[in-house]
Design an enzyme around this catalytic site. Structure first.
Site: not given
Lengths: 260, 208
Positions: A126, A165, A178, A180
């Site tokens: 991220y 991860y 995934h 969100h």
């Protein structure tokens, strides 16, 4: 497909009934398909879960209303994660389209509702100062976007497939790939945050967060199938993800006591 | 087997995770990506009503403020009306007030603030007056499904005593967990609140 999966109606070919706002109460939330607050396999929930029983309220005007969004709230690139943070080229990774419909529990598309999404880059990292995973930051990928559904509840966006991860839960915990999702609906009681997973990911059955969901069918409904027909040849694969928000009753009218 | 009713099931909730800022409040994460950002400021210069600051913390079971939490608030305008087509009550709409805001906690102090107006009293479906309140929704890492609660105002004692929702809270001692306490700071009203996720002062959360 299991019996409770949302019907995959392509809005181009099958126009659903027109959506009119309802102002009756919301259907009771079925807590058996949601994760419990206290789920010790997901360690962060241990200190962050209320232990007292929730106080049940009938939906009042405070819950049946909610914020109204419009196109003025969005920028033109907000639903294009391949372009909205690009500095000197395209992001690294497998290009994908994610699309689907926001429906309520009666099967009606929820129009003009805000859908927001955020994710790791193709390496599983991220863009956040707290994320120190050894995968590189991608200079051309921000990892967030948003869209308004159209008048049938349909939304879509373009991105790269996020990578899995590792994270500190058990020593060897890994998150499946995934995305969100945050969705509003027409009343504040429909407010929902969830995650979309990818069909065929072998990390799904061993994820301590995903498996907080006790109901196998409810868990399966978070897994987006590859939608090969919606792919763009020589460009992007597509995944289909429908989201169901709580249903709402009509207002009681004396001349229509059965509702509608 | 009787005929199926064919209702769909609500999509299951998942935690917003530790990086909720990236998706929902990227500007606060120091992340310049959207042209237009949502924020914790609900007012414009033309909004009607008394300006107030809401300032609070969310505390976990160890007594530590959460520093990665996201709060959203939803409230009526100064006339007690929600800016939504389903609210057809008598109060006037204020075109300069959407009534919704979102804010993240400060990464160091854990403080969450909103700049808004004090809402008016709401009339419910049964025609009862409800004390002024702000609806709150909380998500963070470790919160598996968003938590709903409300804030009431400490200087509305008479209205609070008659409020139909506050009166449902048993034992009555728990009602104070929903109170925001008024003080003045530089001539401006500040309402302070604490949300306790666990412990003897656990906040009342609602199944709405």
């Amino acid at each position: 497909m299991n019996a409770q999966a949302p019907a995959l109606r392509d809005p181009r070919f099958n126009r659903p009934e027109p959506f009119t706002p309802r102002d009756g109460g919301f259907f009771q939330r079925d807590r058996t398909i949601h994760p419990p607050a206290y789920a010790p396999g997901y360690k962060s929930s241990v200190l962050r879960s209320p232990r007292q029983a929730l106080l049940s309220l009938e939906s009042s005007i405070s819950e049946t209303t909610g914020p109204v969004f419009g196109h003025n709230d969005l920028g033109p690139l907000d639903n294009d994660l391949i372009r909205n943070y690009a500095k000197d080229g395209d992001p690294v990774g497998e290009r994908i389209i994610v699309h689907g419909r926001v429906l309520d529990e009666t099967g009606r598309g929820v129009p003009n509702t805000l859908v927001e999404f955020w994710q790791a880059n193709a390496g599983g990292r991220y863009r956040h100062k707290k994320d120190t995973y050894l995968a590189p930051i991608d200079p051309n990928f921000g990892g967030c976007g948003r869209a308004l559904t159209d008048d049938t509840g349909y939304y879509y966006f373009r991105t790269v497939k996020p990578g899995p991860y590792p994270w500190r839960n058990f020593v060897n915990s890994w998150r499946p790939a995934h995305i969100h999702f945050s969705v509003f609906g027409s009343g504040f009681a429909q407010r929902l945050i969830t995650q979309m997973y990818f069909e065929g990911d072998p990390l799904i059955p061993v994820c301590p967060i995903l498996t907080t969901i006790p109901d196998k069918d409810a868990l399966d409904r978070l897994v987006a199938p590859l939608d090969f027909n919606a792919s763009t040849p020589f460009d992007s694969l597509a995944y289909r993800f429908d989201i169901v928000l709580r249903g709402q009753r009509s207002t009681y009218f004396e001349n229509r006591s059965e509702g509608n | 087997m009787p005929q199926p009713l064919n209702y769909l099931k609500e999509t299951a909730s998942q935690t917003a995770g530790p990086y909720v800022h990236i998706g929902l409040i990227p500007a606060m994460a120091g992340f310049d990506i959207f042209e237009k950002n949502f924020s914790n400021v609900l007012v414009t210069p033309n909004t009607q009503g008394e300006r107030i600051t809401l300032e609070g913390k969310v505390i976990d079971g160890s007594g530590t403020p959460l520093r990665d939490v996201l709060l959203e608030i939803w409230q009526a305008n100064a006339a007690g009306r929600y800016n939504h087509p389903a609210d057809r009550s008598a109060g006037a709409l204020d075109e300069n007030f959407r009534g919704w805001g979102r804010g993240g906690s400060d990464f160091e102090s854990g403080l969450v603030t909103f700049e808004t107006i004090k809402p008016g009293a709401i009339t419910d479906k049964a025609g009862r007056k409800c004390a002024p309140h702000v609806n709150i929704w909380i998500v963070a890492r470790g919160i598996n499904i968003g938590l709903n609660t409300r804030l009431y105002f400490s200087d509305e004692e008479a209205a609070n005593a008659a409020d139909p929702v506050l009166n449902l809270v048993e034992p009555p001692a728990r009602r104070k967990t929903l109170m925001a306490t008024r003080s003045e700071r530089a001539g401006k009203a500040v309402y302070s609140f604490t949300i306790n996720l666990q412990g003897p002062d656990e906040t009342v959360f609602f199944d709405v």
